[in-house]
Scaffold this active site. Structure first.
Site, short mmCIF file in Angstrom:
data_model
loop_
_atom_site.label_atom_id
_atom_site.label_comp_id
_atom_site.label_asym_id
_atom_site.label_seq_id
_atom_site.Cartn_x
_atom_site.Cartn_y
_atom_site.Cartn_z
N HIS A 237 11.56 54.62 127.10
CA HIS A 237 11.14 53.19 126.90
C HIS A 237 11.64 52.65 125.64
O HIS A 237 12.15 53.45 124.68
CB HIS A 237 9.62 53.30 126.57
CG HIS A 237 8.77 53.30 127.96
ND1 HIS A 237 8.36 54.26 128.60
CD2 HIS A 237 8.35 52.28 128.94
CE1 HIS A 237 7.84 54.18 129.69
NE2 HIS A 237 7.64 52.63 129.82
N LYS B 14 7.21 50.47 121.66
CA LYS B 14 6.10 51.01 122.49
C LYS B 14 5.56 51.97 121.57
O LYS B 14 6.09 52.88 120.72
CB LYS B 14 6.82 52.06 123.71
CG LYS B 14 5.54 52.23 124.51
CD LYS B 14 5.80 52.83 126.20
CE LYS B 14 4.81 53.26 126.84
NZ LYS B 14 3.80 52.16 127.11
#
Lengths: 265, 265, 265, 265
Positions: D154, D158
Site C-alpha cells: 500500500h 496507511k
C-alpha cells in the site's frame, strides 16, 4: 585465442557446471583438473565425465608447474580456495575464484601478489550476473528514490532470513542515501513483524515457500510511480555466465578484483 | 537559495501538478505563470487555484522581461513550447520543457543559443524518473544478456501499440547488442501474433486492459536466470519528480540537455 | 490403508519422479513396474534405482494378473498408455494416466468399461495442480470481468506458440463469456504482432527466453482494478502433487474422470 | 427493466462514483438521493453534479415513502448506514450497503426483517470484485497447497499493518487448512521481522511505499511450483463493479446476504 583452463573441484555441483561450460565454449580448453582424489587418472575415467579428457592432479603446485594453464577456476571450499589462489598467482596462473571466506587481509595480500606478478585475479562471492546487476542498479536508483523495500523469496529449506544478497543490496543502497525511517511516522503493526526487518531503515521481507529457488525484488516508490528490479535464479547454471565473463576479463587485468560488480560496466 | 520559477500552461493537467510541486517545495517560488487567457489577473482568482498567488501573463516576452525568473517550466503544446523555449533563452531564463515535437534542427539551434547565453536548458520527452532509469538499466543489462523481451501494459483507451516508451527501450537495447533472431530457430506461431512485434529482433508485447494505467517490464533471460526491470506509473504525479530534478539541475548547466537520462548518473 | 501401485514407464523423466513419489509416501507401496525391457528383473538392479525393490514386467496383463495392484500410474506414450488403461480396467486396476492422445471415442469406451467394473479411473493431460487451479479460477473470474489477456513465458527451446495451456485457458474463458473484441475499437499496431495472438478475442502473448521454465499469467482488467492469476512451474516435480491427489481420489470413484479440474473442488 | 435507485451519501468520495455509475448504466435510474444537507433542492443545483437530476431528501423515511425506489445504495457512515438499512427494509426498499460496523446481532435482526418483507439485502465490507475473488480463490487453493504467504503493498500513508484484506484472507485460508508452522523448522531471523507477521502460521508481509495504491498477492508454494493470486486496486472506481453486481443481484434475493463472496459463483 584459446584460453587454457584448470578447474579445481570438478566433481562438486558448481564444478560440474564449470566443466560443462568449458566444454561448450569454443575458445576455452580444459587443460587439467585439481581434485582431492584420483591423482594421475583422467577425468574421462570417472563415471559422469566420460568423454571429457583432462588429467587429474591432487597436487595444485605440480599441476600449475606441469600444465602451465592461463586460468584457474576454483569452486572448492574456503580453505582450499585460499590456498589454490595464492599458489596460482605464484605460478603465474590467473585465478577466478567463487568461494567466500577471504578476509580483508587475505585480499590485500593477494592483491599485492597479483600486482607483483602483473597478472589478473577475480574473486567473487556471487557469479550470477543478473544478481550483481540488480544490486548495481538498486544502488543507482537509490539516488533518485527516497523509499525502497526488498522482498526476497527462497525455497523453504533455507535456514537464514534475510538472505545474504538482500543484506548486501540494502547495504549498497544505504551507502548512497541518508538514513531514513520509511512509512507513515505513526504506522502501527497490529501483528508484530508485518513491516519486515529493517536494515538502516530499509524494510526487508523474506518469503520461504517450497517451489521457489532464489528470487529477489527491490521496489523503489515515489510520487505516482514504482520502479522494480527483480532477479530470478532458477538453477545453478545462472552462475556460469559470470564465470565465463570473469575468465575472459581476467586475461586483460593486472590486478586483483574483488566482486563481479567491478568488472560490469 | 530559492529558485524563482515561471510555469507556462498552469491550467493543463500537467501544469496543475507543476503548480502543486512548486508550492510544496521549500526552495521553489512561483514567480508568475504564462497562460493563453486571463492576462493581468492573478492565479488566485481562478477557481481551483485559490490561495496560489502568481501574476498571469499572456505575453511570454513581457513576463520574462518583467519577472526575471530563474527557470521556465513549460508544459504547453509543441508549438507554444518551442516558442517559449527560444524566448526564455534570449531573456536568460533557463527552460525546463516537457513537450515533444522538437526536430534535430530545433535542438541544434537552441543548444547554440544556450551556449551563447551560457545558461542551461533541459528538454525531456519523458519526465518520469523511474521510466528513464528503466531504459538506462535496460541498455546496461543488454551488454550481458543476449536475449530480452518487452511487455508493456496500458489502459484500453490507448490507440497505438507498441507504446512509445517500449519502442524507445528497444531502440536503446538494439544500439548496444548485435542484431539477433531470438527464440528457437524452428519456432512456429500456431496463432499469428503470439510472439509479439519485433524491433530489431526484440519481441514487444502490448497488453491493453481497463484498470491499468501505464506499466512496462523488460525481461532479460540467460542460462538459469532472468533479470526484470519494471516501471509502474500510477498517475501523472510520477512526472513531477523529474521536473523537480530538472529544475535543480538546470541551474548548474551551461548547455542544453535533451533527455532526462543525460542528467541521471 | 496402504495403496498398492504399479508404475508403467519408470525410467522416463516423469516415471522417475513417480517412483520417488511412491517411495516417499507412507501409505503408497510400489508393487511392481511395467517396462519395455528388463522383464523378470528387479528395479533395484538398474543403476539409478538401487534400493528400490520392485519386480519388472514387460507384459502388462501378466503384471495385473499376478500383482493385483490397486492403482496403475501410467506415464508412458499415448499408444502404450491407451492399451495399459484398457487392460488395467479389465483386470480391476484403477488407472491414473498422464498421457495425452485419447480421443472422445476412447474416453467414452473407457468410461463405460470403468462403470461396468465399478471402479475409478483418472486421465489428465496436466497433473500440475497449480496450473489446473489457474485455469479453473480464470474460468470463474471471466464471469465478472469482461476483459482478459494471457501472457505465457517459457524457455527458448519451446517450438510452438502459444502453449497448449494458454490455448486451453483461453478456451475455458471463451466458454463462459460472450465473444468480444477487446482494446480500443480504433487501436492500431504500428508494429505487427504487438497486440499478440487472439483466441476468440482473447489476446495471448508468448515470451520465450533462456532461464524460464514454464510460467503463465492470466490478467483480468476492470474499472480501476486488475486481477492476476499466475502459475510458475519450476521443475517436473510440480506434476507429482497432482499424481498423488489422483491416486488418493481414484480409490473412491466409480467412473472415469477426464481432467484433474473435475476432482478439484 | 429499469431499476430505480436512491443513493445515500452522494457527495462522499464513494457516493460520487455511485452517482456516476447509475448515470452510466442504461437500466439504472437515479430516483433521489439522501443527504445530510440541501433538503428539497435538486442534485443538479450542486456544483459538481450539474446535469444530474435527482431530488434531495434529508429524511430517509420520507424519501422511501414518497419515491418508492427499488434499491437503496448506502455509502455513508456506519451509524447512518445501519439506520438507513433498517428503514429501507421496513419500506420495502432493497438495501445495498457498503459501510462496515454491523455487529452479528445487527445482521441477525436485519436478516429476519428482510425475510419478513420477502426482499433482498446485501451488506458488503468490500465491493471490489477482484479482491473478493482473490480471497475466494485463496481459500479454494489452500486445500491443495500446504504453504502460503501473503504480501500486501500500500501507499505509505496507511497507518495499520497488515491490511484488513490481508488479515481476512489469512483467516479464510486458516479455516480450511490445519494450523502449521511454515518454513524450515530451524530457520533463524538474523534481523528481527524478516519472516513477517504470522496469522495462524501464515506469514504476512506489509510493504508501504509512495506510488502504490492498494495491492495484494497471495503466493502458494508446492513441490516445483507456485500459484500466485494478485489483486491491484488502482482507484476507487474498482468498487463500482461490485456495487453494480449487487444492485442487479439484490432484485432476485429474498433474504439478506453479508459479504460479496456469497453472490459470486
Amino acid at each position: 585465442m584459446t584460453i587454457r583452463i584448470v578447474i579445481a573441484g570438478p566433481r562438486g555441483r558448481m564444478g560440474r557446471e564449470a566443466v560443462a561450460l568449458v566444454q561448450q565454449t569454443d575458445h576455452f580448453e580444459l587443460a587439467a583438473v585439481i581434485d582431492r582424489r584420483y591423482d594421475g587418472q583422467n577425468l574421462a575415467e570417472i563415471d559422469r565425465f566420460s568423454g571429457v579428457n583432462a588429467p587429474i592432479y591432487t597436487d595444485a603446485a605440480r599441476c600449475f608447474a606441469e600444465v602451465k594453464p592461463d586460468v584457474l577456476i576454483d569452486l572448492t571450499t574456503p580453505e582450499a580456495g585460499k590456498r589454490h589462489t595464492e599458489l596460482a598467482l605464484r605460478y603465474g596462473v590467473r585465478p577466478v575464484v567463487g568461494t567466500t571466506g577471504f578476509t580483508p587481509e587475505d585480499i590485500e595480500r593477494l592483491t599485492k601478489l597479483a600486482e607483483e606478478k602483473e597478472i589478473g585475479a577475480i574473486i567473487a562471492p556471487n557469479f550470477a550476473v543478473g544478481a550483481v546487476l540488480m544490486m548495481k542498479f538498486a544502488r543507482m536508483a537509490a539516488k533518485y528514490f527516497t523509499d525502497v523495500e526488498i522482498i526476497e523469496l527462497h525455497h523453504d529449506q533455507k535456514l537464514d532470513a534475510p538472505s545474504g544478497t538482500a543484506l548486501k543490496t540494502a547495504q549498497l543502497i544505504a551507502e548512497v542515501r541518508p538514513s531514513k525511517k520509511q512509512g507513515h511516522p505513526n504506522e502501527k503493526e497490529t501483528l508484530a513483524g508485518a513491516r519486515g526487518a529493517a536494515y538502516d531503515g530499509i524494510p526487508i521481507h523474506s518469503v520461504r515457500l517450497p517451489g521457489f529457488v532464489a528470487h529477489q525484488e527491490v521496489i523503489f516508490g515515489g510520487n505516482g510511480q514504482t520502479l522494480t528490479i527483480r532477479h530470478d535464479s532458477f538453477d545453478r547454471r545462472s552462475f556460469m555466465s559470470g564465470v565465463k565473463l570473469a575468465v575472459e576479463t581476467v586475461m586483460h587485468l593486472h590486478t586483483l578484483v574483488y566482486g563481479l560488480e567491478h568488472i560490469l560496466e
